[in-house]
Design a protein around this motif. Structure first.
Motif, short mmCIF file in Angstrom:
data_model
loop_
_atom_site.label_atom_id
_atom_site.label_comp_id
_atom_site.label_asym_id
_atom_site.label_seq_id
_atom_site.Cartn_x
_atom_site.Cartn_y
_atom_site.Cartn_z
N HIS A 118 35.29 -31.66 56.28
CA HIS A 118 33.72 -31.81 56.64
C HIS A 118 33.15 -31.78 55.08
N ASN A 119 33.59 -30.77 54.34
CA ASN A 119 32.78 -30.61 52.94
C ASN A 119 33.28 -31.48 52.01
N VAL A 120 34.71 -31.71 51.95
CA VAL A 120 35.03 -32.58 51.16
C VAL A 120 34.22 -34.14 51.14
N ARG A 121 34.05 -34.57 52.43
CA ARG A 121 33.42 -35.99 52.55
C ARG A 121 32.19 -35.90 51.75
N SER A 122 31.26 -34.65 51.60
CA SER A 122 30.06 -35.15 50.66
C SER A 122 30.43 -35.25 49.38
N PHE A 123 31.50 -35.15 48.86
CA PHE A 123 31.95 -34.96 47.38
C PHE A 123 32.41 -36.64 47.24
N SER A 161 30.75 -33.11 41.40
CA SER A 161 31.15 -32.83 42.70
C SER A 161 31.21 -31.27 43.10
N VAL A 162 32.26 -30.54 42.18
CA VAL A 162 32.17 -29.07 42.70
C VAL A 162 31.97 -28.37 41.67
N ARG A 231 21.28 -24.95 41.06
CA ARG A 231 22.21 -25.95 40.73
C ARG A 231 23.22 -26.19 41.63
N ASP A 232 23.63 -27.38 42.11
CA ASP A 232 24.52 -27.80 43.14
C ASP A 232 26.08 -27.70 42.44
N ALA A 233 26.78 -26.76 42.62
CA ALA A 233 28.08 -26.42 42.32
C ALA A 233 28.95 -25.67 43.46
N PRO A 234 29.39 -26.52 44.33
CA PRO A 234 30.01 -25.34 45.60
C PRO A 234 31.15 -24.52 45.11
N LEU A 235 32.10 -25.03 44.14
CA LEU A 235 33.12 -24.13 43.81
C LEU A 235 32.84 -23.21 43.09
N VAL A 236 31.90 -23.25 42.25
CA VAL A 236 31.49 -21.82 41.51
C VAL A 236 30.68 -21.10 42.40
N ARG A 237 29.87 -21.64 43.37
CA ARG A 237 29.07 -20.83 44.32
C ARG A 237 30.19 -20.13 45.07
N ALA A 238 31.00 -20.57 45.70
CA ALA A 238 31.98 -19.94 46.51
C ALA A 238 32.82 -18.81 45.89
N LEU A 261 39.46 -22.62 35.75
CA LEU A 261 40.20 -23.10 34.82
C LEU A 261 41.54 -23.92 35.34
N ILE A 262 42.01 -23.28 36.47
CA ILE A 262 43.06 -23.85 37.09
C ILE A 262 42.59 -24.94 38.05
N PHE A 263 41.59 -24.71 38.87
CA PHE A 263 41.07 -25.94 39.58
C PHE A 263 40.87 -26.91 38.63
#
Length: 453
Positions: A118-123, A161-162, A231-238, A261-263
């Motif tokens: 679901h979330n990936v679709r928004s990217f 995206s992330v 700031r829209d940064a889903p991975l950083v926020r998570a 870094l790994i991501f």
């Protein structure tokens, strides 16, 4: 049915590979193509011991679907990350990629919501826009390096995206740093005799500089999100919000930067190489390219979106065949914690088990004429009839790739967007790769692009 650990001790050891030691040493270091020769000589489960156990742990390579299932599809209490991951952890710190099972589970639970379907679709729109920008830049046609262009497209999409930043300006430098660091750690992990980690060899200094440079970029990402809560940064926020379910303690800034870094490395290399390889294949097979064009054109003259993917069935088949021939990871390693049964053989505790994805995807018993490009292998009826352990581009079992949905969606949209607008003609007959951890194109991958009428 595999035997429980208590009964595995009654089984025979895997057959010893009959190839000479020196040849095996070279083949083991050829992480992709070497698998085929090792399997041909030793079978689908084969024991490789080229140096004494006190220098390097016992080593078993597995290539068949059943054997691979018995290694990565079982309870993760029976196997753990291996020496390869230890080397990455030493060089780049703790991250989801290298954490041992007990520490990995809470980190994965915290990050998994970012990468749900679901979330990936928004990217998806970010990848389509990045691909359309490439198309606009190439309206006059001309010669291109598919490797460079696909890295740029992927880095732009990943950043927007992330990660909450535009990485285009630093894309080439990041790619070079990634290559230096991953090549060093992979080479070191596979050496039976290694220099002490405290010894500042030239190669180690170069790898450390590369890691520091990338960590500076991830630290800037984190600080930008702290400075701007909108700031829209889903991975950083998570990662910022992640907590240990038992202690309630959040991640340190160091751990957040390590994971970013790994991501950045895995997300970039996986998608960029898949896109590059798929475009190169289409540039060698114009009839398949024409089918993708027809399919993408039928969607309409507009930006492709995630909701369009069900209408891009043949494009998805192209991607899957590209992933079969050039999997994101040629193989993975696990260290057994107990004696286990793998396809009827006893794998002793403390054994390094190498899972050969490259060889699995070229097993002629599963894939007739395996070197031939044939997207119809992934027609709906063929996929339905195939066992799930026959095709593992993103692994499976207890620790699959967390970004699988992201990579599949992004690559499908970019592939259709580019080919709909530009005809690709690949010049080279071969697609050279390097295999440090993830598979990366050994560019340049020259091609000519021509705008469609």
């Amino acid at each position: 049915m595999t035997a429980p650990p208590t009964e595995a001790g009654l089984l025979p050891l895997a057959p010893r590979n009959p190839l000479p030691y020196r040849q095996l040493l070279k083949l083991v270091r050829a992480l992709d193509t070497g698998q085929l020769t090792i399997r041909a000589a030793g079978g689908p489960v084969t024991r490789i011991q080229v140096v004494p156990k006190w220098l390097f742990p016992p080593f078993v390579a597995v290539f068949s679907p059943d054997a691979i299932r018995d290694v990565i599809g079982r309870n993760d209490a029976l196997s753990e990350r291996c020496i390869v991951h230890d080397e990455v952890r030493d060089m780049a710190g703790d991250s989801l990629f290298v954490l041992p099972n007990e520490l990995w589970r809470p980190r994965k639970r915290a990050l998994q919501p970012v990468f749900t379907k679901h979330n990936v679709r928004s990217f998806g729109g970010h990848m389509s826009r990045a691909a359309e920008e490439f198309v606009e830049d190439r309206r006059a046609g001309g010669e291109v390096d598919l490797d460079v262009e696909c890295r740029r497209i992927t880095m732009q999409s990943l950043g927007r995206s992330v990660l909450g930043v535009d990485l285009n300006d630093s894309a080439e430098a990041i790619a070079e740093h990634m290559h230096v660091a991953s090549a060093y750690t992979a080479d070191r992990a596979l050496r039976p005799i290694r220099a002490p980690r405290w010894l500042p060899t030239p190669a180690r200094r170069r790898a450390q500089f590369a890691v520091r440079s990338m960590l500076k970029i991830t630290a800037d990402m984190l600080q930008a999100c702290r400075d701007d809560p909108t700031r829209d940064a889903p991975l950083v926020r998570a990662l910022m919000a992640a907590t240990d379910p038992e202690t309630g303690r959040g991640l340190s800034d160091e751990d957040i930067c390590n994971d970013l870094l790994i991501f950045m490395l895995a997300g970039h290399d996986t998608t960029a190489t898949a896109l590059t390889h798929a475009l190169w294949l289409l540039g060698r097979h114009p009839e398949a390219q024409d089918r993708v064009v027809a399919e993408a054109t039928a969607v309409g003259d507009r930006q492709l979106e995630p909701d369009d993917v069900p209408r891009l069935g043949y494009t998805t088949q192209i991607l899957h065949e590209a992933l079969r021939l050039c999997p994101p990871a040629a193989g993975v390693g696990r260290m057994t914690l107990h004696d286990i049964d793998v396809a009827g053989y006893r794998i002793e505790a403390g054994t390094l088990v190498a899972v050969g994805i490259y060889a699995l995807h070229r097993d002629p018993a599963i894939w007739p004429d395996p070197e031939r490009f044939d997207p119809d292998r992934f027609s709906p009826e063929n996929v339905k009839a195939r066992d799930r352990w026959h095709f593992l581009p993103f692994l499976g079992g207890g620790r699959p790739c967390i970004g699988e949905h992201f990579a599949r969606l992004e690559t499908t949209l970019a592939l259709a967007t580019i080919v709909r607008a530009l005809r690709i003609e690949s010049h080279a007959a071969d697609f050279p790769v390097d295999v440090p951890f993830t598979t990366v194109a050994r560019g340049p991958i020259p091609a000519r692009v021509t705008p469609r009428g």
